[in-house]
Design an enzyme around this catalytic site. Structure first.
Site, mmCIF file in Angstrom:
data_model
loop_
_atom_site.group_PDB
_atom_site.id
_atom_site.type_symbol
_atom_site.label_atom_id
_atom_site.label_comp_id
_atom_site.label_asym_id
_atom_site.label_seq_id
_atom_site.Cartn_x
_atom_site.Cartn_y
_atom_site.Cartn_z
ATOM 1 N N ASP A 1 -0.134 4.474 0.047
ATOM 2 C CA ASP A 1 -0.819 5.690 0.522
ATOM 3 C C ASP A 1 0.111 6.636 1.275
ATOM 4 O OD1 ASP A 1 -3.123 4.508 -0.402
ATOM 5 O OD2 ASP A 1 -4.012 4.181 1.577
ATOM 6 N N HIS A 2 0.960 6.053 2.141
ATOM 7 C CA HIS A 2 1.715 6.944 3.027
ATOM 8 C C HIS A 2 2.931 7.566 2.375
ATOM 9 C CE1 HIS A 2 -1.220 6.483 5.916
ATOM 10 N NE2 HIS A 2 -0.993 5.205 6.129
ATOM 11 N N GLY B 1 1.175 -1.399 4.401
ATOM 12 C CA GLY B 1 1.603 -0.074 3.977
ATOM 13 C C GLY B 1 2.487 0.621 4.981
ATOM 14 N N HIS B 2 1.887 1.027 6.098
ATOM 15 C CA HIS B 2 2.575 1.935 7.011
ATOM 16 C C HIS B 2 3.924 1.405 7.492
ATOM 17 C CE1 HIS B 2 3.463 4.025 10.799
ATOM 18 N NE2 HIS B 2 2.981 5.061 10.148
ATOM 19 N N ARG C 1 -6.938 12.868 0.808
ATOM 20 C CA ARG C 1 -5.911 13.344 1.750
ATOM 21 C C ARG C 1 -4.517 12.815 1.417
ATOM 22 N NH1 ARG C 1 -7.504 10.076 7.165
ATOM 23 N NH2 ARG C 1 -9.476 11.121 6.796
ATOM 24 N N HIS C 2 -4.444 11.688 0.694
ATOM 25 C CA HIS C 2 -3.109 11.233 0.274
ATOM 26 C C HIS C 2 -3.126 10.904 -1.227
ATOM 27 C CE1 HIS C 2 -5.098 7.541 1.525
ATOM 28 N NE2 HIS C 2 -4.768 7.646 2.804
ATOM 29 N N ARG D 1 3.951 18.476 2.345
ATOM 30 C CA ARG D 1 4.621 19.636 1.783
ATOM 31 C C ARG D 1 3.831 20.281 0.641
ATOM 32 N NH1 ARG D 1 9.925 21.720 2.233
ATOM 33 N NH2 ARG D 1 10.063 21.948 4.464
ATOM 34 N N THR E 1 -7.048 6.628 9.986
ATOM 35 C CA THR E 1 -6.916 5.541 9.020
ATOM 36 C C THR E 1 -8.192 4.712 9.131
ATOM 37 O OG1 THR E 1 -5.568 3.641 8.350
ATOM 38 C CG2 THR E 1 -5.652 4.101 10.699
ATOM 39 N N THR E 2 -8.349 3.712 8.260
ATOM 40 C CA THR E 2 -9.567 2.907 8.310
ATOM 41 C C THR E 2 -9.676 2.270 9.695
ATOM 42 O OG1 THR E 2 -9.064 2.409 6.017
ATOM 43 C CG2 THR E 2 -10.866 1.176 7.014
ATOM 44 N N GLU F 1 -8.524 0.646 -3.022
ATOM 45 C CA GLU F 1 -9.403 0.653 -1.838
ATOM 46 C C GLU F 1 -10.341 1.827 -1.958
ATOM 47 O OE1 GLU F 1 -7.703 0.917 2.028
ATOM 48 O OE2 GLU F 1 -6.306 -0.687 1.581
ATOM 49 N N ASN G 1 0.858 -1.188 0.000
ATOM 50 C CA ASN G 1 0.000 0.000 0.000
ATOM 51 C C ASN G 1 0.901 1.248 0.000
ATOM 52 O OD1 ASN G 1 -1.413 2.273 1.143
ATOM 53 N ND2 ASN G 1 -3.053 0.874 1.699
ATOM 54 N N HIS H 1 -3.832 -4.488 7.793
ATOM 55 C CA HIS H 1 -3.993 -3.340 8.685
ATOM 56 C C HIS H 1 -3.167 -3.538 9.954
ATOM 57 C CE1 HIS H 1 -5.512 0.318 10.351
ATOM 58 N NE2 HIS H 1 -6.098 0.561 9.208
ATOM 59 N N GLY H 2 -2.203 -2.660 10.114
ATOM 60 C CA GLY H 2 -1.387 -2.675 11.321
ATOM 61 C C GLY H 2 -0.338 -3.781 11.353
ATOM 62 N N ARG I 1 -9.445 8.272 -1.162
ATOM 63 C CA ARG I 1 -10.441 8.732 -0.184
ATOM 64 C C ARG I 1 -11.242 9.887 -0.755
ATOM 65 N NH1 ARG I 1 -10.491 8.020 5.316
ATOM 66 N NH2 ARG I 1 -9.179 6.323 6.035
ATOM 67 N N GLU J 1 -10.835 -9.388 2.956
ATOM 68 C CA GLU J 1 -9.589 -8.984 3.607
ATOM 69 C C GLU J 1 -9.909 -8.903 5.087
ATOM 70 O OE1 GLU J 1 -7.455 -5.501 2.194
ATOM 71 O OE2 GLU J 1 -6.533 -5.288 4.168
ATOM 72 N N HIS K 1 -5.578 3.807 -1.681
ATOM 73 C CA HIS K 1 -6.929 4.126 -1.189
ATOM 74 C C HIS K 1 -7.267 5.534 -1.652
ATOM 75 C CE1 HIS K 1 -9.727 4.336 2.624
ATOM 76 N NE2 HIS K 1 -10.352 4.682 1.507
HETATM 77 N N1 PXP Z 1 -6.003 -2.855 4.379
HETATM 78 C C1 PXP Z 1 -6.895 -1.843 4.423
HETATM 79 C C2 PXP Z 1 -8.300 -2.131 4.045
HETATM 80 C C3 PXP Z 1 -6.511 -0.550 4.799
HETATM 81 O O1 PXP Z 1 -7.413 0.446 4.845
HETATM 82 C C4 PXP Z 1 -5.161 -0.310 5.112
HETATM 83 C C5 PXP Z 1 -4.712 1.068 5.502
HETATM 84 O O2 PXP Z 1 -4.821 1.911 4.423
HETATM 85 C C6 PXP Z 1 -4.266 -1.390 5.032
HETATM 86 C C7 PXP Z 1 -4.715 -2.649 4.685
HETATM 87 C C8 PXP Z 1 -2.811 -1.218 5.319
HETATM 88 O O3 PXP Z 1 -2.645 -0.949 6.659
HETATM 89 P P1 PXP Z 1 -1.230 -0.473 7.196
HETATM 90 O O4 PXP Z 1 -0.930 0.842 6.524
HETATM 91 O O5 PXP Z 1 -1.431 -0.369 8.657
HETATM 92 O O6 PXP Z 1 -0.247 -1.533 6.791
#
Ligand code: PXP
Length: 239
Positions: A9-10, A213-214, A49-50, A18, A100-101, A70, A7, A191-192, A45, A151, A43
């Site tokens: 996004d970040h 992602g993160h 935002r990103h 910036r 975040t979600t 997403e 992912n 997620h996480g 949104r 998921e 994602h």
């Molecule tokens: N899956 C979904 C549905 C999410 O919304 C996210 C966060 O955007 C992730 C996975 C990835 O989560 P993380 O950034 O914590 O790895």
């Protein structure tokens, strides 16, 4: 062997901090693919935002593996998905004020709506995944709505404050995966997840793909920082 979808996004979050054009999530996606990623996720949104519309369009043109968009199950996003045609869509709940979600989708609560959304996406040749809490009833609802994949939301597992709690929460993930497998749904998790808490999933080969992602972006900032500083030092020291 399980797959990894990255992912990006970040990477866009850092860019937006910036308001300029770097770092580019599209370049990051290319590098992730060169490193062997099996797919790229972004994602889009409602508040952009990103990831923005330009990113999604360019990702569609450049991603060679599999692009997973997403999105919330709202008209605006369904129309964008049908026109951009990612390989798959992951339907997620979306609240404007969340960082975040936050939780999984309540598929049961709005099954007629989700069935209609899945129908429209399928007609455009797009597979659909439901991001849900590890709850067998939600798995059943995702199946009833003709979803292709679930998921499993691993955020609660990732936030456990003790080993015992993590193990208990992981048991729920196992049961959800078993239920999904028994009704022939594809199984992803995300997620996480980070470099530590992912290790427990070795016990759960039912999960076919991880969406992360993160923690990858966070690691990249640290492990790439030394190289970045050295390159700037070389420039400055040559003055
Ligand atoms: N899956 C979904 C549905 C999410 O919304 C996210 C966060 O955007 C992730 C996975 C990835 O989560 P993380 O950034 O914590 O790895």
């Amino acid at each position: 062997m399980a797959k990894l979808a990255v992912n990006v996004d970040h990477v866009a979050t850092i860019r937006e901090a910036r308001g300029i054009d770097a770092p580019d999530p599209v370049l990051a996606a290319g590098i992730a693919e060169l490193a062997g990623a099996d797919g790229i996720i972004c994602h889009l949104r409602e508040d952009r935002r990103h990831i923005n519309d330009r990113d999604l369009k360019l990702l569609r043109e450049t991603v060679k593996t599999k692009l997973n968009m997403e999105m919330a199950a709202v008209d605006e996003m369904v129309e964008i998905a049908i026109s951009v045609k990612p390989d798959m869509v992951t339907l997620v709940p979306e609240k404007r004020e969340e960082l975040t979600t936050e939780g999984g989708l309540d598929v049961m609560a709005r099954s007629a709506h989700y069935s209609e959304v899945v129908g429209r996406l399928h007609e455009a040749g797009i597979k659909v995944s439901f991001f849900i809490d590890p709850d067998p009833e939600q798995v059943g609802a995702a199946r009833d709505c003709q979803g292709d994949i679930i998921e499993i939301h691993t955020g609660h597992y990732a936030e456990a404050e003790s080993e015992d709690e993590a193990e208990k929460r992981f048991e729920r993930v196992i049961r959800a995966a078993q239920t999904a497998s028994s009704v022939d749904l594809g199984i992803s998790a995300g997620h996480g997840l980070n470099y530590q808490n992912i290790k427990r999933f070795k016990k759960l080969p039912l999960v076919q793909e991880y969406s992360i992602g993160h923690s990858i972006v966070a690691m990249a900032v640290l492990v790439g920082f030394e190289k970045a500083v050295r390159e700037m030092m070389d420039l400055v020291k040559a003055f």
